[in-house]
Design an enzyme around this catalytic site. Structure first.
Site, mmCIF file in Angstrom:
data_model
loop_
_atom_site.group_PDB
_atom_site.id
_atom_site.type_symbol
_atom_site.label_atom_id
_atom_site.label_comp_id
_atom_site.label_asym_id
_atom_site.label_seq_id
_atom_site.Cartn_x
_atom_site.Cartn_y
_atom_site.Cartn_z
ATOM 1 N N LYS A 1 5.533 5.327 -1.092
ATOM 2 C CA LYS A 1 5.023 6.619 -1.604
ATOM 3 C C LYS A 1 4.347 7.388 -0.481
ATOM 4 O O LYS A 1 3.802 6.810 0.466
ATOM 5 C CB LYS A 1 4.054 6.435 -2.777
ATOM 6 N N GLY B 1 -0.229 3.153 4.898
ATOM 7 C CA GLY B 1 -0.522 4.336 4.078
ATOM 8 C C GLY B 1 0.676 4.741 3.245
ATOM 9 O O GLY B 1 0.799 5.890 2.808
ATOM 10 N N GLY C 1 3.104 -0.010 0.387
ATOM 11 C CA GLY C 1 4.116 -1.068 0.353
ATOM 12 C C GLY C 1 3.710 -2.216 -0.562
ATOM 13 O O GLY C 1 4.530 -2.728 -1.323
ATOM 14 N N SER D 1 1.779 -2.060 -3.146
ATOM 15 C CA SER D 1 1.882 -1.564 -4.524
ATOM 16 C C SER D 1 3.336 -1.579 -4.987
ATOM 17 O O SER D 1 3.632 -1.907 -6.143
ATOM 18 C CB SER D 1 1.326 -0.138 -4.620
ATOM 19 N N ASP E 1 -2.332 2.588 -6.743
ATOM 20 C CA ASP E 1 -1.005 3.196 -6.540
ATOM 21 C C ASP E 1 0.106 2.479 -7.303
ATOM 22 O O ASP E 1 1.262 2.896 -7.241
ATOM 23 C CB ASP E 1 -0.602 3.120 -5.055
HETATM 24 O O1 C5P Z 1 -6.786 0.395 -5.656
HETATM 25 P P1 C5P Z 1 -6.535 -0.261 -4.363
HETATM 26 O O2 C5P Z 1 -6.703 -1.762 -4.425
HETATM 27 O O3 C5P Z 1 -5.249 0.118 -3.723
HETATM 28 O O4 C5P Z 1 -7.673 0.242 -3.372
HETATM 29 C C1 C5P Z 1 -7.928 -0.356 -2.123
HETATM 30 C C2 C5P Z 1 -9.245 0.159 -1.600
HETATM 31 O O5 C5P Z 1 -9.153 1.539 -1.271
HETATM 32 C C3 C5P Z 1 -10.394 0.068 -2.604
HETATM 33 O O6 C5P Z 1 -11.025 -1.186 -2.544
HETATM 34 C C4 C5P Z 1 -11.311 1.176 -2.135
HETATM 35 O O7 C5P Z 1 -12.062 0.769 -1.015
HETATM 36 C C5 C5P Z 1 -10.327 2.237 -1.633
HETATM 37 N N1 C5P Z 1 -10.011 3.244 -2.678
HETATM 38 C C6 C5P Z 1 -10.978 4.164 -3.032
HETATM 39 N N2 C5P Z 1 -10.692 5.103 -3.986
HETATM 40 C C7 C5P Z 1 -9.479 5.161 -4.559
HETATM 41 C C8 C5P Z 1 -8.478 4.239 -4.206
HETATM 42 C C9 C5P Z 1 -8.771 3.282 -3.253
HETATM 43 O O8 C5P Z 1 -12.087 4.145 -2.503
HETATM 44 N N3 C5P Z 1 -9.211 6.103 -5.472
#
Ligand code: C5P
Length: 310
Positions: free
Chosen positions: A20, A112, A115, A117, A150
């Site tokens: 993405k 970024g 992958g 997800s 994601d």
């Molecule tokens: O949701 P995900 O596990 O992909 O997020 C990884 C990290 O990215 C989170 O632990 C957080 O530090 C940061 N994050 C965030 N705000 C979001 C998505 C991700 O701060 N909306």
């Protein structure tokens, strides 16, 4: 009259899920739970990981790359998001079975491009089929949201709005056939690290809103308008951590890209190009400057879907 003989259930299923990008990544002030509120417009692009699941006595996870990708950073223990997805689906469905999981990666790791997800979403779809669960889409989206911000988007693909922490997704009209150039970086960037940098650099962040002009450019397929509306609030913190990426963005701009931007939390650099020929010219320009791993990818493409079964 011949009797209907039921076909045996497949023993292995392969599901493909796409990388993405964020056409808009609006980020608000950090929430009490440590996440940031997002107003984002996701697009799935034509870089894929394939996940093959098979029936097995015990759980196993194997990571490969036919694309000479650096997969050293991908965990193969229970902290891998694909295994977490498998366990979450088993728990949700009351299934007491194990499976082998093989992930063939093309999507750069820690790039970024979500992958991990994509791997989680593909695992959900694959095991749902292997175990013949018929889990409603709504439930799969809910399980996906528990795994990562994601992951719900990786299930649906196409072009979609993401709100909440990115997990609340809604498809939007996209009448374009876009060409992107994707320049990988040799070293990944940690997403939490980039968000922390955002918190330090941007003291006055306000609640982000979806850019309606961006949605209009997608609905009308107007590439010049789209190029002018691309935005990423994580670009500044990512460039602060990796100032060398500015040069990569400049090289693509200098070779005819309509617009350059950092993908998500970086360090992958993206270039929106007028057409396929222009994308090839941008890729060649990047190669000439010694930036080796560069791919051309169409967007939007589908979400996680079955590509093989045996
Ligand atoms: O949701 P995900 O596990 O992909 O997020 C990884 C990290 O990215 C989170 O632990 C957080 O530090 C940061 N994050 C965030 N705000 C979001 C998505 C991700 O701060 N909306």
């Amino acid at each position: 009259m011949s009797a209907v003989v039921p076909l045996p259930a497949p023993e292995a299923i392969t599901v493909r899920a796409a990388a993405k990008i964020n056409l808009q990544l609006g980020v608000g002030p950090i929430r009490p739970d440590g996440f940031h509120p997002l107003a984002t417009v996701y697009q799935a692009i034509g870089l894929y990981d394939d996940v093959t699941v098979g029936s097995a006595e015990d759980w196993s996870l194997t990571i490969t790359s036919h694309d000479a990708l650096d997969i050293g950073g991908v965990p193969t223990d229970d902290s891998n998001i694909a295994l977490k997805a498998a366990h979450a689906l088993a728990t949700h469905s009351g299934v007491d079975r194990a499976a082998s999981i093989l992930i063939n990666k093309t999507i750069p790791v820690a790039g970024g491009l979500a992958g991990g997800s994509a791997n989680a979403a593909a695992t959900l779809v694959a095991l749902d089929r292997l175990w013949d669960l018929n889990t409603p889409d709504e439930d799969l989206l809910k399980i996906a949201a528990t795994l990562g911000s994601d992951v719900p988007f990786a299930l649906i693909g196409g072009t979609a709005i993401g709100t909440g922490r990115g997990e609340l997704v809604e498809p939007v009209a996209d009448n374009g056939s876009w060409w992107w150039v994707v320049a990988e970086s040799e070293v990944g960037l940690s997403t939490p690290r980039v968000y922390t940098e955002f918190d330090q650099l941007v003291q006055d962040a306000s609640d982000p809103q979806i850019d309606r002009n961006l949605l209009a450019s997608l609905a009308s397929g107007d590439i010049e308008a789209l190029a002018s509306r691309l935005s990423n609030d994580l670009q500044r913190p990512a460039l602060h951590l990796r100032p060398d990426l500015r040069e990569v963005l400049d090289v693509g701009d200098g070779h005819g890209a309509l617009r350059s931007l950092i993908s998500g939390s970086g360090p992958t650099c993206l270039f929106l190009c007028a057409d396929h020929a222009s994308a090839l010219a941008v890729r060649q320009g990047l190669h000439a400057e010694g930036i080796e791993r560069v791919q051309v990818a169409p967007g939007p493409v589908a979400g996680a879907h079955v590509v093989d079964y045996a």
